[in-house]
Structure formats: C-alpha cells, structure tokens
Design a protein around this motif. Structure first.
Motif, mmCIF file in Angstrom:
data_model
loop_
_atom_site.group_PDB
_atom_site.id
_atom_site.type_symbol
_atom_site.label_atom_id
_atom_site.label_comp_id
_atom_site.label_asym_id
_atom_site.label_seq_id
_atom_site.Cartn_x
_atom_site.Cartn_y
_atom_site.Cartn_z
ATOM 1 N N THR A 288 0.842 -1.193 0.000
ATOM 2 C CA THR A 288 0.000 0.000 0.000
ATOM 3 C C THR A 288 0.875 1.241 0.000
ATOM 4 O OG1 THR A 288 -1.927 1.001 1.087
ATOM 5 C CG2 THR A 288 -0.125 0.311 2.503
ATOM 6 N N ASN A 289 0.316 2.360 -0.431
ATOM 7 C CA ASN A 289 0.907 3.676 -0.209
ATOM 8 C C ASN A 289 0.182 4.333 0.952
ATOM 9 O OD1 ASN A 289 2.910 3.831 -2.284
ATOM 10 N ND2 ASN A 289 1.297 4.145 -3.790
ATOM 11 N N THR A 290 0.904 5.081 1.764
ATOM 12 C CA THR A 290 0.289 5.734 2.920
ATOM 13 C C THR A 290 0.552 7.241 2.881
ATOM 14 O OG1 THR A 290 2.158 5.690 4.469
ATOM 15 C CG2 THR A 290 0.871 3.669 4.236
ATOM 16 N N SER A 291 -0.351 7.984 3.485
ATOM 17 C CA SER A 291 -0.141 9.425 3.675
ATOM 18 C C SER A 291 -0.765 9.828 4.996
ATOM 19 C CB SER A 291 -0.752 10.223 2.512
ATOM 20 O OG SER A 291 -2.149 10.043 2.451
ATOM 21 N N GLN A 292 -0.074 10.710 5.710
ATOM 22 C CA GLN A 292 -0.594 11.187 6.981
ATOM 23 C C GLN A 292 -0.103 12.604 7.243
ATOM 24 O OE1 GLN A 292 1.159 9.029 10.411
ATOM 25 N NE2 GLN A 292 2.458 7.977 8.926
ATOM 26 N N GLU A 293 -1.004 13.434 7.754
ATOM 27 C CA GLU A 293 -0.638 14.809 8.091
ATOM 28 C C GLU A 293 -0.063 14.834 9.496
ATOM 29 O OE1 GLU A 293 -3.253 18.643 8.832
ATOM 30 O OE2 GLU A 293 -3.054 18.258 6.672
ATOM 31 N N ILE A 294 1.137 15.397 9.624
ATOM 32 C CA ILE A 294 1.856 15.384 10.900
ATOM 33 C C ILE A 294 2.232 16.815 11.281
ATOM 34 C CG2 ILE A 294 3.963 14.620 12.071
ATOM 35 C CD1 ILE A 294 3.892 12.118 10.409
ATOM 36 N N GLU A 295 2.128 17.108 12.555
ATOM 37 C CA GLU A 295 2.530 18.410 13.096
ATOM 38 C C GLU A 295 3.681 18.200 14.066
ATOM 39 O OE1 GLU A 295 0.569 21.410 16.263
ATOM 40 O OE2 GLU A 295 -0.557 21.235 14.372
ATOM 41 N N LEU A 296 4.819 18.839 13.781
ATOM 42 C CA LEU A 296 6.010 18.672 14.605
ATOM 43 C C LEU A 296 6.517 20.032 15.082
ATOM 44 C CD1 LEU A 296 8.109 15.992 12.644
ATOM 45 C CD2 LEU A 296 6.667 15.639 14.657
ATOM 46 N N ARG A 297 7.053 20.039 16.314
ATOM 47 C CA ARG A 297 7.708 21.221 16.871
ATOM 48 C C ARG A 297 9.155 20.820 17.189
ATOM 49 N NH1 ARG A 297 5.448 25.733 19.329
ATOM 50 N NH2 ARG A 297 3.440 24.657 19.465
ATOM 51 N N PHE A 298 10.106 21.431 16.494
ATOM 52 C CA PHE A 298 11.499 21.025 16.624
ATOM 53 C C PHE A 298 12.237 21.758 17.741
ATOM 54 C CE2 PHE A 298 10.290 19.797 12.369
ATOM 55 C CZ PHE A 298 10.863 18.538 12.241
ATOM 56 N N SER A 299 11.648 22.830 18.248
ATOM 57 C CA SER A 299 12.215 23.520 19.413
ATOM 58 C C SER A 299 11.079 24.248 20.122
ATOM 59 C CB SER A 299 13.315 24.505 18.996
ATOM 60 O OG SER A 299 12.784 25.530 18.191
ATOM 61 N N PRO A 300 11.229 24.508 21.439
ATOM 62 C CA PRO A 300 10.127 25.119 22.203
ATOM 63 C C PRO A 300 9.695 26.483 21.677
ATOM 64 C CG PRO A 300 11.790 24.192 23.669
ATOM 65 C CD PRO A 300 12.360 24.140 22.282
ATOM 66 N N ASP A 301 10.629 27.261 21.110
ATOM 67 C CA ASP A 301 10.299 28.609 20.659
ATOM 68 C C ASP A 301 9.960 28.668 19.167
ATOM 69 O OD1 ASP A 301 12.821 27.927 19.875
ATOM 70 O OD2 ASP A 301 13.717 29.897 20.282
ATOM 71 N N GLN A 302 9.811 27.527 18.534
ATOM 72 C CA GLN A 302 9.530 27.486 17.101
ATOM 73 C C GLN A 302 8.062 27.149 16.861
ATOM 74 O OE1 GLN A 302 11.240 24.182 14.955
ATOM 75 N NE2 GLN A 302 11.436 25.364 13.051
ATOM 76 N N GLU A 303 7.508 27.763 15.836
ATOM 77 C CA GLU A 303 6.148 27.431 15.441
ATOM 78 C C GLU A 303 6.092 25.986 14.926
ATOM 79 O OE1 GLU A 303 3.228 29.113 15.546
ATOM 80 O OE2 GLU A 303 4.277 30.637 16.733
#
Length: 216
Positions: free
Chosen positions: A84-99
């Motif tokens: 199968t092919n998969t897709s997923q929307e992910i939200e990541l924060r790479f540092s505390p002061d970053q959007e």
C-alpha cells in the motif's frame, strides 16, 4: 511458514483425491496487481493515516482439475509484490520557541508474499468462467520506505526505510474473479482479493489482479 506449507500439502492432496477420474493440466501465470490496506486508520473519529493503492506484480503456477465441462478446481502457488501507499498529516515542533511545522508524510509499504488461492471455476460457456475460493498468504518480507518527507530540512526524525519483523505474517481472505480462455493454452483472468482477518490489529488486504494464464 509451517502453516502455509501444511495448507499447500493438504490442498494438493485433496485435489488429487477428488481428481482420480478427472483431467489434470498444469500451467503458469503472471500479471500485475493493484493493492492497498483497508480501512484508513482513525483516532477519535479523525482519519490520521490514509491508505492508497500501489502497483505490483505476481508470478507462479497452477494445477487445474477438470471435473466436467462446467466445473473445475484450480489450486495455485504465487509469489507477489503488493502492499500500500500511505499518507498522513503530521505536526512537529522542533524547538520550544519554534512554530509547529505541518506537513504530509508519505510512504510506500511493499510486501513479498507467497499466496495459495484455491479457486472453484464455473464455466457457463465453453471459454468464459467465474471463479471463487479462499486464499491463504504468507508475508515473507515487509518493508516501508518514506517517499515524501516534508520535514527533511528541519532534521526529520523519520527514517528512510523500515522493516517490520514483528508484523503479522499470515493472511487469509476470499477471492472472486472472472476469466476467458482464448485458446486451449492461453487465457486471461482478473480477480479481486479481500482479506478476512485483521493484521497488526488494524488492517486488511485488498488486491486486484490482472494476469495471463498459460497451460503447459
């Protein structure tokens, strides 16, 4: 793997017992498939992983037991690349002061599978047939490869590829298809396979096959 070997042995033994007074033919088959997992994965009523189709192929052989002009039994042993092919929307924060960074992560799952369909074929006409039967599968190898990673420039935590040694390897489902024999040696067939058991507690297989059959 032992389970699928036992199933293969019992299938051919049963076919031979019933086939004492029948015509037996052997053949090869190959073709393409279009596969995906179902259903999409949800969390709190929201779809978090979408499964989309991918193309693969299959190759193998079969034994055809001719009971009458109308009824035949065809056990097969096939090797297939599907998944199968998969897709997923992910939200990541790479540092505390970053959007937070939002992106769609895509991957491709490829399964190397040994399949044993046991198809009952019904011939309403001389060359056209309908077939139905159970299909057993053993997944020899499963790999997932990230195909689109929107977080690469931020130091993505997602790997390039991943094996899954602890994933379920046994599969069981039902197949339904149609076929047409152009000559006594060459024919085509298309078949839909639907998994009946959940693997890894969440997913089932769904596969469409289109192939060429050649009797030896």
């Amino acid at each position: 793997m032992k389970r699928i070997i036992i199933i293969i042995a019992l299938s051919f033994l049963t076919a031979n017992l019933f086939g004492q007074n029948t015509t037996t033919e052997y053949g090869l088959k190959t073709g393409i498939n279009y596969s995906k997992y179902t259903p999409n994965i949800e969390f709190n009523g929201i779809e978090v992983v979408d499964f989309n189709g991918k193309f693969g192929f299959f190759v193998g052989g079969f034994v055809n037991f001719d009971f009458s002009d109308i009824l035949k039994l065809q056990p097969e042993l096939l090797f297939a690349l599907q998944g199968t092919n998969t897709s997923q929307e992910i939200e990541l924060r790479f540092s505390p002061d970053q959007e937070p960074v939002v992106g769609e992560l895509k991957s491709r799952v490829t399964e190397s599978t040994i399949s044993l369909p046991i198809m009952l074929q019904i011939y309403p006409t001389e060359k056209f047939y309908i077939e139905i039967g159970p299909q057993f599968g053993y997944i020899v190898n499963r790999k997932e490869k990230v195909t689109d990673d929107p977080f690469t420039e931020f130091g993505s935590p997602f790997g390039v590829s991943e094996d899954c040694p602890n994933c379920d390897k046994f599969d069981l489902g039902a197949s339904l298809g149609i076929g047409y024999n152009f000559t006594s040696l060459i024919g085509i067939s298309t078949r839909y396979y639907a998994g009946l058991i959940e693997r890894n507690n969440t997913i089932k297989s769904s596969v469409i096959n289109l192939g060429i059959n050649y009797k030896l």
